[in-house]
Design an enzyme around this catalytic site. Structure first.
Site, PDB file in Angstrom:
ATOM      1  N   ARG A 294       0.825  -1.223   0.000  1.00 21.50           N
ATOM      2  CA  ARG A 294       0.000   0.000   0.000  1.00 21.50           C
ATOM      3  C   ARG A 294       0.855   1.266   0.000  1.00 21.50           C
ATOM      4  NH1 ARG A 294      -5.552  -0.358   1.709  1.00 21.50           N
ATOM      5  NH2 ARG A 294      -6.293  -2.295   0.814  1.00 21.50           N
TER       6      ARG A 294
ATOM      7  N   ARG B 230      -3.812   6.932   0.498  1.00 17.16           N
ATOM      8  CA  ARG B 230      -4.352   8.180   1.052  1.00 17.16           C
ATOM      9  C   ARG B 230      -3.404   8.923   1.978  1.00 17.16           C
ATOM     10  NH1 ARG B 230     -10.006   5.433   2.634  1.00 17.16           N
ATOM     11  NH2 ARG B 230      -8.472   3.784   2.931  1.00 17.16           N
TER      12      ARG B 230
ATOM     13  N   ARG C 134      -7.227  11.368  -6.642  1.00 19.19           N
ATOM     14  CA  ARG C 134      -8.486  10.685  -6.366  1.00 19.19           C
ATOM     15  C   ARG C 134      -9.662  11.663  -6.442  1.00 19.19           C
ATOM     16  NH1 ARG C 134     -11.742   9.177  -2.040  1.00 19.19           N
ATOM     17  NH2 ARG C 134     -12.106   6.939  -1.727  1.00 19.19           N
TER      18      ARG C 134
ATOM     19  N   ASP D  84      -6.660  -3.233  -7.437  1.00 19.41           N
ATOM     20  CA  ASP D  84      -7.235  -3.843  -6.244  1.00 19.41           C
ATOM     21  C   ASP D  84      -7.409  -5.339  -6.497  1.00 19.41           C
ATOM     22  OD1 ASP D  84      -8.480  -2.726  -3.577  1.00 19.41           O
ATOM     23  OD2 ASP D  84      -9.653  -4.462  -4.185  1.00 19.41           O
TER      24      ASP D  84
ATOM     25  N   TYR E  14     -14.535 -12.309   0.202  1.00 18.78           N
ATOM     26  CA  TYR E  14     -15.300 -11.127  -0.219  1.00 18.78           C
ATOM     27  C   TYR E  14     -16.500 -11.526  -1.074  1.00 18.78           C
ATOM     28  CZ  TYR E  14     -11.719  -8.030   1.613  1.00 18.78           C
ATOM     29  OH  TYR E  14     -10.863  -7.348   2.462  1.00 18.78           O
TER      30      TYR E  14
HETATM   31  O1  CP3 Z   1       0.143  -1.710  -2.414  1.00 17.61           O
HETATM   32  C1  CP3 Z   1      -0.240  -0.866  -3.247  1.00 17.61           C
HETATM   33  O2  CP3 Z   1       0.115   0.330  -3.204  1.00 17.61           O
HETATM   34  C2  CP3 Z   1      -1.075  -1.329  -4.429  1.00 17.61           C
HETATM   35  C3  CP3 Z   1      -2.449  -1.127  -4.393  1.00 17.61           C
HETATM   36  C4  CP3 Z   1      -3.423  -2.049  -3.657  1.00 17.61           C
HETATM   37  C5  CP3 Z   1      -4.700  -1.583  -3.279  1.00 17.61           C
HETATM   38  N1  CP3 Z   1      -5.418  -2.638  -2.793  1.00 17.61           N
HETATM   39  C6  CP3 Z   1      -5.166  -0.210  -3.429  1.00 17.61           C
HETATM   40  C7  CP3 Z   1      -6.323   0.236  -2.634  1.00 17.61           C
HETATM   41  C8  CP3 Z   1      -3.355  -3.393  -3.337  1.00 17.61           C
HETATM   42  C9  CP3 Z   1      -2.196  -4.348  -3.486  1.00 17.61           C
HETATM   43  C10 CP3 Z   1      -4.635  -3.765  -2.798  1.00 17.61           C
HETATM   44  C11 CP3 Z   1      -4.993  -5.124  -2.396  1.00 17.61           C
HETATM   45  C12 CP3 Z   1      -6.180  -5.354  -1.553  1.00 17.61           C
HETATM   46  N2  CP3 Z   1      -7.434  -4.816  -1.692  1.00 17.61           N
HETATM   47  C13 CP3 Z   1      -6.248  -6.296  -0.507  1.00 17.61           C
HETATM   48  C14 CP3 Z   1      -5.126  -7.195  -0.091  1.00 17.61           C
HETATM   49  C15 CP3 Z   1      -4.027  -6.431   0.472  1.00 17.61           C
HETATM   50  C16 CP3 Z   1      -3.780  -6.565   1.910  1.00 17.61           C
HETATM   51  O3  CP3 Z   1      -3.691  -5.501   2.528  1.00 17.61           O
HETATM   52  O4  CP3 Z   1      -3.629  -7.699   2.400  1.00 17.61           O
HETATM   53  C17 CP3 Z   1      -7.543  -6.271   0.024  1.00 17.61           C
HETATM   54  C18 CP3 Z   1      -8.047  -7.082   1.189  1.00 17.61           C
HETATM   55  C19 CP3 Z   1      -8.285  -5.339  -0.752  1.00 17.61           C
HETATM   56  C20 CP3 Z   1      -9.745  -5.011  -0.614  1.00 17.61           C
HETATM   57  C21 CP3 Z   1      -9.872  -3.579  -0.328  1.00 17.61           C
HETATM   58  N3  CP3 Z   1      -9.774  -2.590  -1.276  1.00 17.61           N
HETATM   59  C22 CP3 Z   1     -10.010  -2.959   0.929  1.00 17.61           C
HETATM   60  C23 CP3 Z   1     -10.159  -3.694   2.244  1.00 17.61           C
HETATM   61  C24 CP3 Z   1      -9.983  -1.575   0.711  1.00 17.61           C
HETATM   62  C25 CP3 Z   1      -9.946  -0.506   1.754  1.00 17.61           C
HETATM   63  C26 CP3 Z   1     -11.119   0.303   1.906  1.00 17.61           C
HETATM   64  C27 CP3 Z   1     -10.718   1.546   2.676  1.00 17.61           C
HETATM   65  O5  CP3 Z   1     -11.563   2.438   2.668  1.00 17.61           O
HETATM   66  O6  CP3 Z   1      -9.629   1.623   3.232  1.00 17.61           O
HETATM   67  C28 CP3 Z   1      -9.834  -1.359  -0.667  1.00 17.61           C
HETATM   68  C29 CP3 Z   1      -9.733  -0.057  -1.360  1.00 17.61           C
HETATM   69  C30 CP3 Z   1      -8.341   0.347  -1.713  1.00 17.61           C
HETATM   70  N4  CP3 Z   1      -7.492  -0.439  -2.448  1.00 17.61           N
HETATM   71  C31 CP3 Z   1      -7.691   1.574  -1.415  1.00 17.61           C
HETATM   72  C32 CP3 Z   1      -6.427   1.514  -2.004  1.00 17.61           C
HETATM   73  C33 CP3 Z   1      -5.365   2.592  -2.021  1.00 17.61           C
HETATM   74  C34 CP3 Z   1      -8.302   2.747  -0.665  1.00 17.61           C
HETATM   75  C35 CP3 Z   1      -9.199   3.435  -1.646  1.00 17.61           C
HETATM   76  C36 CP3 Z   1      -9.390   4.887  -1.406  1.00 17.61           C
HETATM   77  O7  CP3 Z   1      -8.617   5.701  -1.942  1.00 17.61           O
HETATM   78  O8  CP3 Z   1     -10.352   5.205  -0.730  1.00 17.61           O
END
Ligand code: CP3
Length: 357
Positions: A28, A32, A41, A78, A155
């Site tokens: 990640r 944000r 965004r 994602d 999910y």
């Molecule tokens: O690592 C990176 O920089 C690459 C990008 C990345 C994202 N999601 C961007 C993202 C990666 C590798 C993921 C994988 C992901 N997505 C996982 C597995 C990773 C881990 O941490 O084990 C999971 C479980 C998800 C599902 C998901 N997508 C969740 C739980 C969320 C968070 C929701 C939140 O509000 O925090 C997302 C959204 C997401 N994916 C964001 C980002 C940067 C936040 C989106 C935003 O800008 O609001």
């Protein structure tokens, strides 16, 4: 032809070859906590609009690399793009995280699933990989990724995030054959997805088994591990210097390090609940290891961050016969939005300084 990289530390470490300093990237690392991410965004309108636009996905992939001397880029996307392409209808409810309009509940829902077409239904991901490779221009490698079959199924069946995994665990107990059918088609999709990212230009691949650790050992060995083994075995990834290394990351995977190292994966990513010295001893040089600083360390002072980073680096070396070879430094899980960019800079600097050979 593989392009010559200006910085190939990550790929060398994943092959357990010597490097001048331990490579570091952060799960990640785009997100944000960076004001420039929040600005992009806001311009895109939503996270999904940004992820589905290859130019914007490229922009946010590169943002952390402009600030910090990281040794790899990770595709901005994602894990839930795959079930979305399988027809489940991904959306983000404000402040609630990811959700699906059409979760998997029964036999008929599973029967409707098919492996998506990678260049049409997931073409925006492959386009992002191609645009990012062009813009990176051989500076650092690009990591592609997928969720693990078990984590994606969580999910898909829960319909979003979950506190207790009640629906998918009920399926595991009541309808194990149905869950295996679901995991089978998801695994085929994951293998095709990773292969397509590799063909589009991804130079390393990571599988996130984020929720493997919520399973009892018996259920883990039935519903997560066999599908990770299948990915490690069936995903074509080349040989020698042309090989695209695979990293199996799992939260809570410490009990399974020996068996994960024996899957044929190139590397195992671990969370911060295991001592890296122990992890290195137990995997015995069979694989590279990635990790495993507690992400919350980033809430500490720059001095605390530097000393914890040194401790992780030295712990790996202690368990690896005194050598830093085969270690990729990372957090034990992803970054959070309230972390400070200045502390990330301190971390990257400390890893490079302390590990310089
Ligand atoms: O690592 C990176 O920089 C690459 C990008 C990345 C994202 N999601 C961007 C993202 C990666 C590798 C993921 C994988 C992901 N997505 C996982 C597995 C990773 C881990 O941490 O084990 C999971 C479980 C998800 C599902 C998901 N997508 C969740 C739980 C969320 C968070 C929701 C939140 O509000 O925090 C997302 C959204 C997401 N994916 C964001 C980002 C940067 C936040 C989106 C935003 O800008 O609001």
């Amino acid at each position: 032809m593989p392009q010559t990289l200006a910085n190939d530390r990550l790929l060398r470490a994943l092959r357990r070859q010597p490097v001048d300093r331990t490579p570091v990237w952060l799960m990640r690392q785009a997100g944000r906590y960076l004001p420039e991410y929040r600005a992009t965004r806001a311009r895109a309108g939503s996270f999904l609009a940004m992820a589905k636009n290859p130019e914007l996905a490229c922009e946010v992939t590169l943002q952390p690399l402009r600030r910090f001397p990281l040794d790899a880029a990770i595709l901005f996307s994602d894990i839930l793009t795959v079930p979305d392409a399988m027809g489940l209808g991904l959306y983000f409810a404000e402040g609630e995280g990811p959700k699906f309009e059409r979760p998997i509940r029964d036999e008929a829902d599973v029967a409707r699933l098919a492996v998506p077409d990678m260049e049409t239904e997931l073409g925006y991901v492959m386009d992002a990989v191609r645009v990012i490779r062009r813009e990176l221009d051989g500076s650092v490698p690009l990591i592609g990724f997928s969720g693990s079959p078990w984590t994606l199924a969580c999910y898909m069946v829960e319909g979003g995030g979950s506190d207790n995994y009640s629906k998918i665990k009920a399926m595991a107990f009541n309808r194990p054959e149905l869950l295996h059918r679901l995991l089978g088609v998801v695994t085929e999709s994951v293998i095709a997805y990773l292969a397509a990212q590799r063909a589009a230009g991804a130079q390393a691949l990571q599988v996130f088994d984020t929720w493997g650790g919520v399973l009892s050992p018996t259920l883990y060995r039935e519903f997560s591990l066999p599908y990770l083994q299948r990915i490690a075995r069936e995903l074509e990834r080349g040989e020698g210097e042309d090989r695209t290394p695979l990293i199996l990351f799992g939260k809570g995977n410490a009990p399974y390090l020996e068996v994960l190292a024996a899957t044929g994966t190139d590397a195992v990513g671990v969370d911060w609940l295991v001592d890296l010295a122990e992890a290195a001893r137990r995997t015995g040089g069979k694989v590279a290891l990635q990790g495993n600083l507690d992400p919350a360390t980033l809430y500490g002072s720059p001095e605390a961050i530097a000393s914890e980073a040194a401790r992780v680096l030295d712990s790996y070396a202690e368990g690896n016969g005194g050598s830093r070879e085969g270690h990729v430094f990372n957090l034990g899980h992803g970054m959070s939005p309230d972390m400070s960019p200045e502390h990330v800079a301190a971390l990257v600097e400390a890893v490079h300084r302390h590990s310089a050979r």
